[in-house]
Scaffold this motif. Structure first.
Motif, PDB file in Angstrom:
ATOM      1  N   PHE A 354       0.833  -1.199   0.000  1.00  0.00           N
ATOM      2  CA  PHE A 354       0.000   0.000   0.000  1.00  0.00           C
ATOM      3  C   PHE A 354       0.868   1.250   0.000  1.00  0.00           C
ATOM      4  O   PHE A 354       0.567   2.229  -0.688  1.00  0.00           O
ATOM      5  CB  PHE A 354      -0.932  -0.016   1.204  1.00  0.00           C
ATOM      6  CG  PHE A 354      -1.897   1.122   1.223  1.00  0.00           C
ATOM      7  CD1 PHE A 354      -2.885   1.206   0.260  1.00  0.00           C
ATOM      8  CD2 PHE A 354      -1.823   2.109   2.177  1.00  0.00           C
ATOM      9  CE1 PHE A 354      -3.774   2.258   0.254  1.00  0.00           C
ATOM     10  CE2 PHE A 354      -2.704   3.161   2.179  1.00  0.00           C
ATOM     11  CZ  PHE A 354      -3.687   3.239   1.222  1.00  0.00           C
ATOM     12  N   THR A 358       0.608   2.481  -3.780  1.00  0.00           N
ATOM     13  CA  THR A 358      -0.546   3.368  -3.794  1.00  0.00           C
ATOM     14  C   THR A 358      -0.216   4.748  -3.237  1.00  0.00           C
ATOM     15  O   THR A 358      -0.400   5.753  -3.907  1.00  0.00           O
ATOM     16  CB  THR A 358      -1.704   2.764  -2.981  1.00  0.00           C
ATOM     17  OG1 THR A 358      -1.910   1.436  -3.421  1.00  0.00           O
ATOM     18  CG2 THR A 358      -2.957   3.556  -3.151  1.00  0.00           C
ATOM     19  N   ALA A 362       0.541   8.148  -5.532  1.00  0.00           N
ATOM     20  CA  ALA A 362      -0.589   9.077  -5.402  1.00  0.00           C
ATOM     21  C   ALA A 362      -0.140  10.386  -4.790  1.00  0.00           C
ATOM     22  O   ALA A 362      -0.592  11.461  -5.212  1.00  0.00           O
ATOM     23  CB  ALA A 362      -1.686   8.443  -4.566  1.00  0.00           C
ATOM     24  N   LEU A 401     -12.145   9.246  -5.882  1.00  0.00           N
ATOM     25  CA  LEU A 401     -11.038   8.282  -5.856  1.00  0.00           C
ATOM     26  C   LEU A 401     -11.305   7.176  -4.851  1.00  0.00           C
ATOM     27  O   LEU A 401     -11.047   5.996  -5.121  1.00  0.00           O
ATOM     28  CB  LEU A 401      -9.725   8.991  -5.516  1.00  0.00           C
ATOM     29  CG  LEU A 401      -9.050   9.722  -6.669  1.00  0.00           C
ATOM     30  CD1 LEU A 401      -7.823  10.437  -6.174  1.00  0.00           C
ATOM     31  CD2 LEU A 401      -8.660   8.720  -7.745  1.00  0.00           C
ATOM     32  N   ALA A 402     -11.845   7.549  -3.667  1.00  0.00           N
ATOM     33  CA  ALA A 402     -12.154   6.540  -2.654  1.00  0.00           C
ATOM     34  C   ALA A 402     -13.199   5.567  -3.183  1.00  0.00           C
ATOM     35  O   ALA A 402     -13.104   4.346  -2.997  1.00  0.00           O
ATOM     36  CB  ALA A 402     -12.655   7.217  -1.380  1.00  0.00           C
ATOM     37  N   TRP A 405     -11.550   3.338  -5.751  1.00  0.00           N
ATOM     38  CA  TRP A 405     -10.645   2.415  -5.065  1.00  0.00           C
ATOM     39  C   TRP A 405     -11.432   1.263  -4.449  1.00  0.00           C
ATOM     40  O   TRP A 405     -11.043   0.112  -4.520  1.00  0.00           O
ATOM     41  CB  TRP A 405      -9.878   3.183  -4.001  1.00  0.00           C
ATOM     42  CG  TRP A 405      -8.705   2.481  -3.451  1.00  0.00           C
ATOM     43  CD1 TRP A 405      -7.514   2.284  -4.059  1.00  0.00           C
ATOM     44  CD2 TRP A 405      -8.602   1.888  -2.167  1.00  0.00           C
ATOM     45  NE1 TRP A 405      -6.669   1.603  -3.229  1.00  0.00           N
ATOM     46  CE2 TRP A 405      -7.311   1.348  -2.071  1.00  0.00           C
ATOM     47  CE3 TRP A 405      -9.476   1.757  -1.075  1.00  0.00           C
ATOM     48  CZ2 TRP A 405      -6.863   0.693  -0.941  1.00  0.00           C
ATOM     49  CZ3 TRP A 405      -9.029   1.108   0.051  1.00  0.00           C
ATOM     50  CH2 TRP A 405      -7.736   0.579   0.114  1.00  0.00           C
ATOM     51  N   LYS A 407     -14.290   0.225  -5.591  1.00  0.00           N
ATOM     52  CA  LYS A 407     -14.786  -0.585  -6.713  1.00  0.00           C
ATOM     53  C   LYS A 407     -13.730  -1.594  -7.146  1.00  0.00           C
ATOM     54  O   LYS A 407     -14.039  -2.758  -7.420  1.00  0.00           O
ATOM     55  CB  LYS A 407     -15.131   0.344  -7.886  1.00  0.00           C
ATOM     56  CG  LYS A 407     -16.494   0.948  -7.793  1.00  0.00           C
ATOM     57  CD  LYS A 407     -17.440   0.211  -8.714  1.00  0.00           C
ATOM     58  CE  LYS A 407     -18.851   0.703  -8.460  1.00  0.00           C
ATOM     59  NZ  LYS A 407     -19.795   0.122  -9.370  1.00  0.00           N
ATOM     60  N   ILE A 408     -12.450  -1.098  -7.233  1.00  0.00           N
ATOM     61  CA  ILE A 408     -11.384  -1.978  -7.709  1.00  0.00           C
ATOM     62  C   ILE A 408     -11.217  -3.162  -6.771  1.00  0.00           C
ATOM     63  O   ILE A 408     -11.079  -4.302  -7.188  1.00  0.00           O
ATOM     64  CB  ILE A 408     -10.066  -1.180  -7.838  1.00  0.00           C
ATOM     65  CG1 ILE A 408     -10.183  -0.182  -8.981  1.00  0.00           C
ATOM     66  CG2 ILE A 408      -8.883  -2.106  -8.070  1.00  0.00           C
ATOM     67  CD1 ILE A 408      -9.079   0.838  -8.991  1.00  0.00           C
ATOM     68  N   PHE A 409     -11.266  -2.903  -5.457  1.00  0.00           N
ATOM     69  CA  PHE A 409     -11.028  -3.976  -4.494  1.00  0.00           C
ATOM     70  C   PHE A 409     -12.323  -4.631  -4.028  1.00  0.00           C
ATOM     71  O   PHE A 409     -12.335  -5.359  -3.047  1.00  0.00           O
ATOM     72  CB  PHE A 409     -10.229  -3.450  -3.306  1.00  0.00           C
ATOM     73  CG  PHE A 409      -8.822  -3.130  -3.671  1.00  0.00           C
ATOM     74  CD1 PHE A 409      -7.861  -4.123  -3.688  1.00  0.00           C
ATOM     75  CD2 PHE A 409      -8.456  -1.853  -4.027  1.00  0.00           C
ATOM     76  CE1 PHE A 409      -6.562  -3.849  -4.042  1.00  0.00           C
ATOM     77  CE2 PHE A 409      -7.159  -1.574  -4.383  1.00  0.00           C
ATOM     78  CZ  PHE A 409      -6.215  -2.573  -4.398  1.00  0.00           C
TER      79      PHE A 409
END
Lengths: 440, 125, 184
Positions: A354, A358, A362, A401-402, A405, A407-409
């Motif tokens: 992380f 990430t 970022a 973005l949150a 993020w 959605k991706i995980f």
């Protein structure tokens, strides 16, 4: 009749209300009297200046200020552990320490005396010299970092132009001290724990520094007083203007100070107690005390950098500013306790990934975005409300973005009708909670 | 006066060393009046290993991956210390200075990308 | 001759801390103890910078040397487990001593050019030099921009070198290479 009146609950409520009123009035007058604590050091300064030289006066007023900081840290270490245990007990439907003194307030003192009475063990094969230094040396960064914190107007101990960098540099000294504590114990668990901790702290120092960089970009200064004044002059909290920096700073700092979502240092199920496994008695107590002090220090840093320090919508003219500052600090500390009661611990590889995959990329992109925004604001200063516009854009970007993020995980949405505390309800946990909150 | 402020740091250093020594001195005093046990023996002073004796020497060779993380940390730390003077003067300057910094950071971001691509950032493989 | 004032007394104290711990680094056999003394020596150098009113350089010294380079050295020592316990005497002692003496002589030649009493924070205070970080930023992004950009390339090469050290075996390397080819 009179006896009946005194046993009346109305009478008790009235007397409690009356006592509260008296307390408030007394508090108001005392706070008027002690509105600006810097008068103490100024008084000492003038007292010595009249009788002796300027250097001695400066030295004496500095010592008064340093003693003030040290006594505040000592008070925090005593009260903080009580607060933490009580609040966490409420989260876990327990009562917490309530035997020693009123509401268990003297419990930390009893703990300290107990730790002093314990036998101090030093392993035979340990590197004795290096084993003795870390419990004392680890207090250096924890106390030195309190220096440039602005408690109120004209009330910061150190007024230096490199304030943010000073705090960052001083607190980075914790890392080698932790390593020496683990290495000199000559213990497999301690060495493994300290290596892991150092690798993690080192990784999370980069996001911390990059988020501090964006604070410096926006305000154009590294001085804590000027950062607080910038926020009040532009009437915006930096936490709202650059919310991503606030999040990065908060999350990465919990890794730096070994608080719960990231407390790899004392993963007791994996490496027993981490780097301070061989320390016993008061020395182990010192390590725990430093952890608590660092948590409160994080609260102070966040409230001065991101939450506008001792300003609060004009209330700072009524209440002493340092009270507002300490209130914000305690609020962040309670947030940390809440995190500790709620979240499980992350795995080490998750945390390292992380940080490097990430948070660091970022943060690099983030400070570029902030730099462009700041250039636009300073070049087009004739357009009003540009800061407000960018605040809205930044907040909505972070929310977006949150969401992406998650959605991706594949983070599931919170569904209150599906998740009910059935087990706790069946064994009477919720009733027990109501009963616990009626004790004390 | 820049130096004047740092005299205060020195005072704080002295007090910060004295502060943890107070409870340690209390602990020492307890042992002086025979209130605190201070009779160490062989088992007490052996290292803690969950009930079994320690099997091997502790100071063994560690993975070189730790070294890579430390080096990455040093590199980004140096980068940040170069960027802080820019951050302070940035509000007074125009966009042109942003491009100079962008070149500086993109070169380092390429290093991060390279490490990522060659799986040097994986904690476990 | 050196004047007797509080600046020079502080300079003497901090330079003694720096030098004594630096000598300890060279003399002590245990590598970890000498690393600990090295950190103290770095902090001593940082306090010498403070005496020169160079606060930003002092903080950079503290952050980069005492905070980061020391971690790098600690992890480097952890790669050599036997040496850390008992560091044997080097057979190049004579050469090291000769180099040290020569370097000290050259440094003395340099120092003797300057007047020591001019090299304190007092002389900067006379110029009303209150904030160093602004001036460093202006110079770094103006006059010395080439050095600034070259620094990033130097750091990039250091990172790539470390990655090629850590890339443990060739097979691992090949797996990644085929993956990248497959994507293309």
């Amino acid at each position: 009749m009179i006896k009946k009146f005194f046993s009346n609950t109305l009478f008790i409520k009235l007397s409690i209300g009356f006592a509260t009123l008296i307390f408030l009035f007394a508090g108001y007058f005392i706070s008027k009297l002690l509105f600006d604590l810097s008068v103490f050091s100024e008084f000492i300064f003038n007292f010595f200046l009249e009788r002796f030289s300027y250097n001695l006066a400066y030295l004496a007023s500095s010592i008064i200020g340093a003693l003030g900081i040290i006594s505040f840290v000592g008070l925090v270490l005593l009260i903080g552990s009580w607060v933490e245990r009580r609040v966490i007990a409420r989260f876990q439907i327990r009562v917490g320490p309530n035997r020693v003194g009123p509401f268990g307030l003297l419990q930390p003192l009893a703990d300290a005396i107990k730790l002093m009475q314990k036998e101090v063990l030093v392993p035979d094969i340990a590197d004795k010299l290096l084993f003795l230094i870390p419990p004392v040396a680890i207090f250096l960064p924890a106390i030195l970092a309190w220096g440039p914190i602005p408690w109120g107007p004209n009330m910061s101990y150190l007024d230096i132009n490199v304030g943010i960098l000073y705090v960052f540099a001083v607190s980075s000294l914790t890392v080698p001290i932790i390593f020496f504590a683990g290495w000199s114990s000559m213990n497999h668990y301690a060495l493994l724990g300290s290596m892991r901790t150092v690798a993690m702290m080192v990784s999370y120092e980069i996001p911390v520094s990059l988020s501090l960089l964006s604070v410096a970009l926006v305000t154009g200064t590294l001085n804590f007083n000027e950062i607080v004044m910038w926020q009040s002059n532009n009437s915006i909290w930096l936490g709202l203007f650059i919310p991503f920096a606030l999040f990065t700073f908060f999350f990465a700092s919990t890794a730096e100070i070994n608080r719960t979502p990231n407390d790899i240092a004392e993963a007791e199920s994996e490496i027993v107690a981490g780097y301070h496994i061989e320390y016993s008695g008061m020395k182990a107590g010192l390590f725990m005390a430093v952890e608590l002090g660092n948590a409160v220090l994080l609260g102070a840093l966040i409230s001065s950098l991101f939450l506008n320090g001792w300003f609060l919508f004009g209330i700072e003219n009524l209440v002493p500013p340092y009270i507002i500052f300490i209130t914000k600090t305690v609020f962040i500390y309670l947030l940390l306790i809440w995190l500790r009661a709620t979240f499980p611990r992350f795995r080490l590889d998750q945390l390292m990934n992380f940080a490097w995959k990430t948070l660091i990329p970022a943060s690099i992109i983030h400070f570029f975005v902030v730099a462009i925004e700041v250039s636009i604001i300073s070049n087009f200063s004739e357009i009003p409300y540009l800061i407000v516009l960018f605040t809205v854009i930044n907040i909505s970007l972070v929310v977006l973005l949150a969401y992406l993020w998650g959605k991706i995980f594949h983070v599931q949405q919170y569904q209150p009708e599906k998740i009910q505390p059935r087990f706790a309800a069946s064994i009477g946990g919720l009733e027990a909670m109501k009963e616990v909150s009626s004790i004390d | 006066m820049i130096v004047e402020q740092y005299v205060r740091v020195l005072i704080l250093v002295i007090l910060a060393i004295a502060f943890p020594l107070l409870p340690l001195a209390g602990s020492y005093l307890f042992s002086k009046i025979n209130y605190r046990p201070a009779n160490s023996n062989e088992i007490k002073s052996s290292i803690y290993e969950c009930g079994v004796e320690a099997a091997d020497i502790t100071w063994r060779q560690f993975n070189a991956k730790y070294f890579l993380y430390a080096l990455g940390f040093v590199i980004f730390d140096v980068e940040v210390i170069f960027l802080f003077p820019w951050a302070v003067i940035h509000t007074e300057q125009a966009f042109s200075i942003l491009i100079k910094v962008a070149i500086f950071v993109i070169v380092l971001a390429f290093g991060l990308f390279y490490a990522w691509r060659w799986r040097a950032l994986e904690w476990q493989q | 001759m050196i004047e007797v004032n509080i600046y020079n007394a502080a300079f003497l104290l901090f330079s003694m801390i720096t030098l004594l711990s630096a000598i300890g680094v060279a003399v002590i056999n245990s590598l970890m103890r000498s690393l600990f003394l090295l950190i103290i020596s770095f902090i001593g150098v940082a306090s010498l910078f403070v005496l020169l009113s160079a606060d930003f350089i002092a903080i950079a010294q503290l952050l980069i040397y005492a905070g980061s380079i020391s971690i790098l050295l600690l992890f480097a020592v952890m790669l050599t487990p036997e040496v850390s316990i008992n560091n044997q005497n080097s057979k190049y002692f004579l050469f090291a001593a000769l180099t040290g003496i020569l370097f000290t002589y050259i440094m003395f030649l340099f120092i003797s050019i300057f007047d020591i009493n001019q090299l304190t924070g007092l002389s900067l205070d006379k110029l009303n030099f209150s904030n160093t970080i602004d001036k460093i930023g202006t110079l770094l992004l103006g006059k010395y921009i080439i050095a600034f950009e070259l620094a990033s390339i130097l750091l990039l090469f250091a990172l790539i070198g470390a990655i090629s050290i850590v890339r443990s075996n060739e097979s691992d390397f090949n797996i990644v290479a085929t993956k990248i080819k497959g994507k293309k």
